[in-house]
Design a protein around this motif. Sequence first.
Motif, short mmCIF file in Angstrom:
data_model
loop_
_atom_site.label_atom_id
_atom_site.label_comp_id
_atom_site.label_asym_id
_atom_site.label_seq_id
_atom_site.Cartn_x
_atom_site.Cartn_y
_atom_site.Cartn_z
N ASP A 182 -12.81 3.30 -5.05
CA ASP A 182 -11.57 2.97 -5.92
C ASP A 182 -11.10 4.19 -6.39
O ASP A 182 -9.97 4.72 -6.70
CB ASP A 182 -11.86 1.86 -7.13
CG ASP A 182 -10.74 1.73 -7.93
OD1 ASP A 182 -9.88 0.98 -7.58
OD2 ASP A 182 -10.61 2.14 -9.21
N THR A 227 -9.08 -1.49 5.80
CA THR A 227 -9.65 -0.10 5.91
C THR A 227 -8.87 0.96 4.98
O THR A 227 -7.78 0.61 4.66
CB THR A 227 -9.48 0.26 7.17
OG1 THR A 227 -9.68 1.55 7.38
CG2 THR A 227 -7.87 0.10 7.71
N LYS A 228 -9.70 1.74 4.40
CA LYS A 228 -9.11 2.70 3.26
C LYS A 228 -9.79 4.00 3.72
O LYS A 228 -10.90 4.13 3.54
CB LYS A 228 -9.57 2.28 1.86
CG LYS A 228 -9.30 3.10 0.98
CD LYS A 228 -9.68 2.72 -0.51
CE LYS A 228 -9.70 3.74 -1.61
NZ LYS A 228 -8.28 4.12 -1.92
N ARG A 284 -5.32 6.73 -1.80
CA ARG A 284 -4.75 5.80 -0.77
C ARG A 284 -5.14 4.31 -1.11
O ARG A 284 -6.38 4.09 -1.12
CB ARG A 284 -5.09 6.12 0.84
CG ARG A 284 -4.66 7.48 1.15
CD ARG A 284 -3.33 7.32 1.51
NE ARG A 284 -2.96 6.70 2.75
CZ ARG A 284 -3.25 7.18 4.02
NH1 ARG A 284 -3.68 8.58 4.29
NH2 ARG A 284 -3.07 6.46 5.11
N GLN A 285 -4.24 3.56 -0.84
CA GLN A 285 -4.68 2.20 -1.11
C GLN A 285 -4.99 1.60 0.18
O GLN A 285 -4.38 1.86 1.29
CB GLN A 285 -3.40 1.19 -1.57
CG GLN A 285 -3.76 -0.11 -1.72
CD GLN A 285 -2.66 -0.98 -2.20
OE1 GLN A 285 -2.08 -0.77 -3.31
NE2 GLN A 285 -2.09 -2.09 -1.68
N GLY A 286 -6.11 0.66 0.27
CA GLY A 286 -6.61 0.22 1.68
C GLY A 286 -5.60 -0.68 2.15
O GLY A 286 -4.71 -1.47 1.58
N THR A 287 -5.40 -0.74 3.27
CA THR A 287 -4.49 -1.72 4.18
C THR A 287 -5.29 -2.75 5.17
O THR A 287 -6.34 -2.40 5.38
CB THR A 287 -3.73 -0.96 5.06
OG1 THR A 287 -4.36 -0.19 5.92
CG2 THR A 287 -2.75 0.23 4.34
N ALA A 319 0.83 -1.23 0.17
CA ALA A 319 0.03 -0.06 -0.14
C ALA A 319 0.91 1.04 -0.07
O ALA A 319 0.37 2.29 -0.62
CB ALA A 319 -0.86 -0.12 1.14
N GLU A 373 -10.94 -1.58 -2.77
CA GLU A 373 -10.45 -1.24 -1.71
C GLU A 373 -9.00 -1.06 -1.81
O GLU A 373 -8.23 -0.06 -1.19
CB GLU A 373 -10.82 -2.39 -0.62
CG GLU A 373 -10.24 -2.01 0.85
CD GLU A 373 -11.40 -0.91 1.27
OE1 GLU A 373 -11.07 -0.75 2.83
OE2 GLU A 373 -12.16 -0.37 0.71
N MET A 374 -8.38 -1.86 -2.80
CA MET A 374 -6.90 -1.61 -2.90
C MET A 374 -6.55 -0.57 -3.93
O MET A 374 -5.13 -0.42 -4.34
CB MET A 374 -6.13 -3.11 -3.23
CG MET A 374 -6.27 -4.01 -2.13
SD MET A 374 -5.30 -5.53 -2.39
CE MET A 374 -6.03 -6.18 -3.94
#
Length: 536
Positions: free
Chosen positions: A305, A326-327, A311-314, A240, A274-275
Amino acid sequence: MTAPSRPWRPLRAVLALLLLVLSPPLLLLSSAPRVHALDNGLARTPPMGWNDWNAFGCNVSEALVEQTADYLVSSGLKDAGYQYVNIDDCWMTSARNAAGQLVPDPAKFPDGISGTAAYVHSKGLKLGIYESAGTATCQGFPGSLGHEQTDANSFASWGVDYLKYDNCNHQNVPDQQRYTAMRDALANTGRPIVYSLCNWGLASVWTWGAGVGNSWRTTDDINVNFSTVVSIYKANVQLAQYAKPGAWNDPDMLEVGNGMSFTEDRSHFGLWAEMAAPLIAGTDLRKASAATLSLYGNKDVIAVDQDSLGRQGTEISSAGGLHVLTKPLANGDVSVVLFNENSSAATITTSASAVGLPAASSYRINNLWSHQISSTTGSIAANVPGHGSVMYRVSVGSGTSVGTTHPLIGASSNRCLDAYEGQTTPGTKIEIWDCGGGANQAVTLTAAGELRLYGGTQCLDAYDNGTTSGTKVQLWTCNGGANQQWRLNGNGTITGTQSGLCLDVTGGDKPAGNVNGTQVELWTCNGGANQQWRLG
């Protein structure tokens, strides 16, 4: 249709994936400093579009590309954000011309790539093309190694807007060197072309990819297999810190609609969103089912998205194959995915504080699959089916769908739950029908768990208090009976509280079962799209 497989790739591709999955995330993420994003002003949010390879392999053609462009417009997917119509391998002839240029196959592309691009552009869309950073493409056509500027000039002159640059037949020339050469060649043309690196996650591409391209593949190829989706997810989610506007981790194209279950497809699509991954559809959209289109066209999930914060979800927990992601979003909301990689259903629980929300007395939860709104004082939980996911948008505040009126739309049909011919007589058939906004399709949710129609005078009712699969659902005067009480679940199903069975479109697991007038009944819950509903 299952796409042909790529030729065998070097063992180092497999080793790289294993290293990424098995190594401690902190060790991987500290292996190199961040680099500045490629300054071409493109892909400020993850690219969205379509690519022919997963569904068609080498059977690409001008007609296919143009028909898909037409469908992106007519289906509303263009308005949802899909803009790139991308050609993959096998579009060219087997040899360059006398000037050393690539030649579009005249049988497949009678108007050339330039003519195809002009058509796509006329639809308000953009055209993508494929090449390889080697002496030949993965299917043996001429590659761009040593011809970077010549080929970049061709792409620009044809009106290409996106380049997917593969990694076959690379002659052991270092990855970064080969990909940087094409970056510079594209820049020299003066045409804005999104640059997608496809080196299969080798050479720690995430540590230098942002300075070279707009996205970079983080693993080997995806295929129509849920275990592959999970393994790619586990590799990509660790990276991420390298994603940002203009530079994205790419876990490969979407296999949604190519043969996995609806539940698996939904997890696949939600995890990729989410990513902050590129959302590149890899199915034959012209023949996609309503269920498939309900996923590709979910604007709430797409908004996660495409969020401008970039921000990419972690992943904040993953014990026992139960994952919480969570993102953070630009407006202060947080997107939360509860993902169950196991085969059996399980309850997954987290909290507002754990996902990064500030302390508050109440939180508003929007289920992005069912569109149901609820409130919580802090706990975020759902019973998640095997291979399934629940996706929420959570914010400080409160709200509820109880007391509100909506159409109920079936995922397998994109049609509304409907009282037959607008009748109000007790015993009237409950069916699906094209959504029309009538009172016979306006469902009010009550605190007692009723689903009322006609402004609240009539209820959905399980016939004769039936609790077995096949029990018909009918209209009946509201009487507070247990057979008129329903539960809207986080996974998008609606179950009868008396029977525990799902509200089901009869035979809706097959295309013929989703036509106007199809009866709604109770059935054992099975995860099918014909048991998934959303508030309109």
